[in-house]
Design an enzyme around this catalytic site. Structure first.
Site: not given
Ligand code: ZN
Ligand code: ZN
Length: 272
Positions: A29, A31, A33, A109, A179
């Site tokens: 995904h 995000h 990180d 998520h 996540d």
């Molecule tokens: Zn995430």
């Molecule tokens: Zn994450």
């Protein structure tokens, strides 16, 4: 490679992993990180004069982000990036070779997010070399590996397969649950998996925070492993709010004994 955080290039250098060995990158995904290291990695591959294709699997938007950055830096990569846009709402096969099948599957998520499931394909039976008659043809060996008996010209059994071979090695599988909130929809795919990686951002004492932020606790990750009858569980993605991660193992192990903590730089084998 699965996900590509900011520190990825440093880690590749630190652990002496060659860029050229990476042909497929799976992004769960968008995000930061999980993908902010990607652009730098693509650029480094370019500088290292890569020419072979790179296959990139990820959510809608990833291709646009990358092509926009390349466009405004006027970079023309030496190699082609082949994109596979993942549908976040379904379980689907996204890659298949002679040895392995990779599936993506939906997670729960805050933004669209998928996990990845890797499974070895059927393996040949193992030949018992000490029992093999001399002068077997390649075609005979192929038959033995496929589990067939060897017949003579009249169609009678010349050699029984079970006398000359052992069962194939077990098919190993690895499932990466990125996540997600506690999400039992992954259970059918997770059934009996050899190694289940599951995020565990929080401890049970912060369960409300976990669900509000679309993450899991160590206890919840272990519950998934237990219900799926996984062989081994690897947890990670710990929140920086915890100074000590030992309690993650304690909490998860109470529910699922065979739990490992994902640690930077460690190698975890998917056992046969
Ligand atoms: Zn995430
Ligand atoms: Zn994450």
């Amino acid at each position: 490679m699965i996900d590509c955080g900011e520190g990825t290039q440093h880690r590749l250098a630190q652990y002496k992993i060659k860029h050229i060995k990476i042909d497929h990158i799976f992004i769960s995904h968008l995000h930061g990180d999980h993908y902010l290291g990607l652009m730098g990695l693509l650029k480094t591959m370019h500088l290292l004069k890569r020419t072979k294709n790179l296959y990139l699997y990820g959510p809608h938007g990833l291709q646009e982000i990358i092509t926009t950055q390349l466009k405004y830096s006027q970079t023309h990569l030496n190699y082609s990036v082949i994109y596979k846009i993942i549908d976040p709402d379904i379980t689907e096969t996204i890659f298949e070779s002679n040895q392995i099948v990779v599936k993506s599957f939906p997670l729960d998520h805050r933004i669209s997010c998928t996990g990845f499931h890797f499974k070895e394909k059927e393996k040949p039976r193992r030949l018992r070399k000490e029992k093999l008659p001399v002068n077997l043809s390649l075609s005979d060996i192929g038959k033995l590996k496929r589990g067939e008996d060897l017949l003579d010209e009249a169609g009678n059994v010349r050699f029984k397969n079970s006398d000359l071979t052992l069962p194939a090695k077990k098919l190993r599988s690895y499932m990466y649950c990125s996540d997600t909130r506690y999400n039992e929809s992954v259970l059918p795919l997770a059934k009996g998996v050899s190694l289940l990686y599951h995020e565990a951002t929080f401890l049970n004492e912060d369960e409300l925070r976990a669900s509000n932020t679309y993450h899991c606790t160590a206890g919840q990750a272990a519950t998934i492993a237990k219900k799926a009858n996984a062989e081994q569980l690897l947890i990670g993605h710990y929140s920086a709010r915890y100074k000590d991660i030992a309690p993650f193992k304690v909490e998860a192990s109470k529910i699922f004994k065979n739990t490992l903590l994902a640690m930077e730089g460690e190698t975890y084998e998917v056992s046969e």
